[in-house]
Design a protein around this motif. Sequence first.
Motif, short mmCIF file in Angstrom:
data_model
loop_
_atom_site.label_atom_id
_atom_site.label_comp_id
_atom_site.label_asym_id
_atom_site.label_seq_id
_atom_site.Cartn_x
_atom_site.Cartn_y
_atom_site.Cartn_z
N CYS A 110 0.84 -1.20 0.00
CA CYS A 110 0.00 0.00 0.00
C CYS A 110 0.87 1.25 0.00
N VAL A 111 0.48 2.24 -0.79
CA VAL A 111 1.13 3.57 -0.75
C VAL A 111 0.05 4.60 -0.44
N VAL A 112 0.38 5.50 0.47
CA VAL A 112 -0.54 6.61 0.79
C VAL A 112 0.19 7.91 0.48
N LEU A 113 -0.47 8.81 -0.28
CA LEU A 113 0.09 10.15 -0.54
C LEU A 113 -0.81 11.15 0.17
N TYR A 160 4.10 -0.98 3.43
CA TYR A 160 3.26 0.22 3.57
C TYR A 160 4.16 1.44 3.51
N THR A 161 3.89 2.34 2.55
CA THR A 161 4.73 3.54 2.40
C THR A 161 3.86 4.80 2.51
N LEU A 162 4.24 5.66 3.45
CA LEU A 162 3.53 6.93 3.60
C LEU A 162 4.36 8.03 2.96
N LYS A 205 4.79 12.29 11.66
CA LYS A 205 5.85 11.78 12.55
C LYS A 205 5.36 11.85 13.99
N MET A 206 4.73 12.99 14.33
CA MET A 206 4.21 13.17 15.69
C MET A 206 3.14 12.13 16.01
N ILE A 245 8.68 7.88 6.81
CA ILE A 245 7.86 8.76 5.97
C ILE A 245 8.72 9.36 4.86
N LEU A 246 8.18 9.40 3.64
CA LEU A 246 8.90 10.09 2.55
C LEU A 246 8.37 11.52 2.49
#
Length: 242
Positions: free
Chosen positions: A15-18, A93-95, A105-106, A112-113
């Motif tokens: 999964c990738v989320v942008l 999983y990539t955010l 991050k918080m 995270i990219l």
Amino acid sequence: MLENLVEIIKKSKNCVVLTGAGISSESGVPTFRGKEGLWGKFRPEELATMEAFMSNSQVVWEWYNWRRELMSKVKPNPGHYALVELAEFFDDYTLITQNVDSLHKMAGSEDILELHGNIYRNKCMNCNKIVDEEIEIDPESIPLCIYCGGKIRPDVVWFGEMLNELIISEAFTKSETADIFLSVGTSAIVHPAASLPVNSKRSGAILVEINPEMTPLTDLADFYFEYPSGEFLPKLIEKLKA
Ligand code: BV8
Ligand code: ZN
């Protein structure tokens, strides 16, 4: 609609989320192009540029300091936290975020990219050294690098500037191998970020858009949820856990 998205997620591995400014709007951070937008009296291309900084470093620094001030007071919202939980449902999983506000991050997201840099980080324009400590901008002069005397600037990507090569190529590679791509809270007009969902769909991913307004991506999306991310994403997690 939501039920079959849940089914698809359960069968998906990568999964990738942008995300864009929209996911932070429920935390109280104004978006870029919305009514209360950050760019209110300015146009994005005018202020977030090297030209603006060279010709009027003061105004640009004051604008960033105003944003830092604002962002230091806000907290992640349920949308950010839901994206932390969503990672559990996938092998890979990539955010990817266009935001510079550190709210992912918080909230606890990892790896995270950050495509457009981070507003809390500064760097020297001359020797590129990262300057982490707090910078107080006095009205007279902008901060200079203690190593080489060069001008210090916010470590964000301005219009007309290249994105970090490693980050953007990783973003494209992940997008092209994704089974499912979620575009959340972005107007999908700033490139190269806006090409990620298109490339992902073209490589066979299911494209999902979550945004109360339609965007250039909406027609291409397999699923379009016209809701604020802070409401929709926690519901999606609830269904996935059921
Ligand atoms: C590059 C960091 C060149 C700084 C940012 C013509 C003229 C000039 C340039 C160009 C041009 N045509 C194309 C370009 C290239 C340009 C570009 O794409 N311009 C656009 C405007 C057309 N791109 C660049 O310049 C990039 N660099 O191309 O390099 C190059 C190429 C090769 C070799 C050498 C050089 C650099 C782009 C990065 C710019 N930096 N930010 C800072 O933050 O100060 S961009 C800025 O816009 C932010 O990062 C922001 O994230 C990004 C995208 O905006 P969004 O996040 O989508 O936010 P927006 O307000 O637009 O939308 C919010 C959405 O959320 C809305 O849809 C709304 O409906 C929705 N929403 C609201 N509430 C909610 C919600 N959704 C869900 N839930 C809610 N509650
Ligand atoms: Zn320097």
